[in-house]
Design a protein around this motif. Sequence first.
Motif, PDB file in Angstrom:
ATOM      1  N   GLY A   1       1.224  -1.389   0.183  1.00 49.94           N
ATOM      2  CA  GLY A   1      -0.351   0.292  -0.228  1.00 49.94           C
ATOM      3  C   GLY A   1       1.332   0.970   0.044  1.00 49.94           C
ATOM      4  O   GLY A   1       1.899   0.840   0.393  1.00 49.94           O
ATOM      5  N   ALA A   2       0.693   1.974  -0.505  1.00 45.86           N
ATOM      6  CA  ALA A   2       1.131   3.272  -0.198  1.00 45.86           C
ATOM      7  C   ALA A   2       1.482   3.881   0.890  1.00 45.86           C
ATOM      8  O   ALA A   2       0.540   4.021   1.443  1.00 45.86           O
ATOM      9  N   ILE A   3       2.347   4.578   0.822  1.00 43.97           N
ATOM     10  CA  ILE A   3       2.972   5.343   2.359  1.00 43.97           C
ATOM     11  C   ILE A   3       2.957   7.496   1.325  1.00 43.97           C
ATOM     12  O   ILE A   3       3.950   7.205   1.069  1.00 43.97           O
ATOM     13  N   LEU A   4       2.783   8.172   2.004  1.00 49.28           N
ATOM     14  CA  LEU A   4       1.927   9.326   1.828  1.00 49.28           C
ATOM     15  C   LEU A   4       2.237  10.169   2.498  1.00 49.28           C
ATOM     16  O   LEU A   4       2.417   9.554   4.241  1.00 49.28           O
ATOM     17  N   LEU A   5       3.786  11.301   2.638  1.00 48.51           N
ATOM     18  CA  LEU A   5       4.116  11.985   3.195  1.00 48.51           C
ATOM     19  C   LEU A   5       3.531  13.303   2.629  1.00 48.51           C
ATOM     20  O   LEU A   5       3.876  13.753   1.324  1.00 48.51           O
ATOM     21  N   VAL A   6       2.678  14.116   3.632  1.00 54.60           N
ATOM     22  CA  VAL A   6       2.116  14.946   2.851  1.00 54.60           C
ATOM     23  C   VAL A   6       3.337  16.350   3.003  1.00 54.60           C
ATOM     24  O   VAL A   6       2.354  16.793   4.897  1.00 54.60           O
ATOM     25  N   ASN A   7       3.328  16.952   2.566  1.00 57.19           N
ATOM     26  CA  ASN A   7       3.461  18.654   2.933  1.00 57.19           C
ATOM     27  C   ASN A   7       2.633  19.500   3.150  1.00 57.19           C
ATOM     28  O   ASN A   7       2.409  20.283   2.253  1.00 57.19           O
ATOM     29  N   CYS A   8       2.534  19.816   4.608  1.00 55.59           N
ATOM     30  CA  CYS A   8       1.098  20.969   4.890  1.00 55.59           C
ATOM     31  C   CYS A   8       2.165  21.915   5.239  1.00 55.59           C
ATOM     32  O   CYS A   8       0.514  23.137   5.320  1.00 55.59           O
TER      33      CYS A   8
END
Length: 129
Positions: free
Chosen positions: A117-124
């Motif tokens: 599954g995807a591992i998302l690191l979001v820069n917010c």
Amino acid sequence: AAPAGAVTFGVKHTEGVSVEVTCQGREEDGSAPSSGTRWPLDEGTVLRFSMGQASTEVNDNKVTVSFYAEGGQPINQAGVFLTGIGMSLDVDVDRDGVVEKNNPYKASWTWGPDGHGAILLVNCDKESP
């Protein structure tokens, strides 16, 4: 947005568009343009349309709403051209270093070294004004 004197409306649309009409909380299917169905322009009437797949060309789908007066005389029409945009998040879901468009693991996620599954690191954060 209906013209003055209009009391009902009818909907026609291209094949790529789905249409739903809700009248006073009761959902009806407006997807058959040849049916000649007309709906009341009541306060609780809602027209909702959507597309389930991406377009092949810009403005390749259309919805036309026809407005009618008391007695069924046509008053005016309004139209909208639609372009469906396809979006896909393609990632290395099985974590083998290869991004695959149609990997079956895209729909699920499992934790651990044998996971998928995807591992998302979001820069917010706001780095600049």
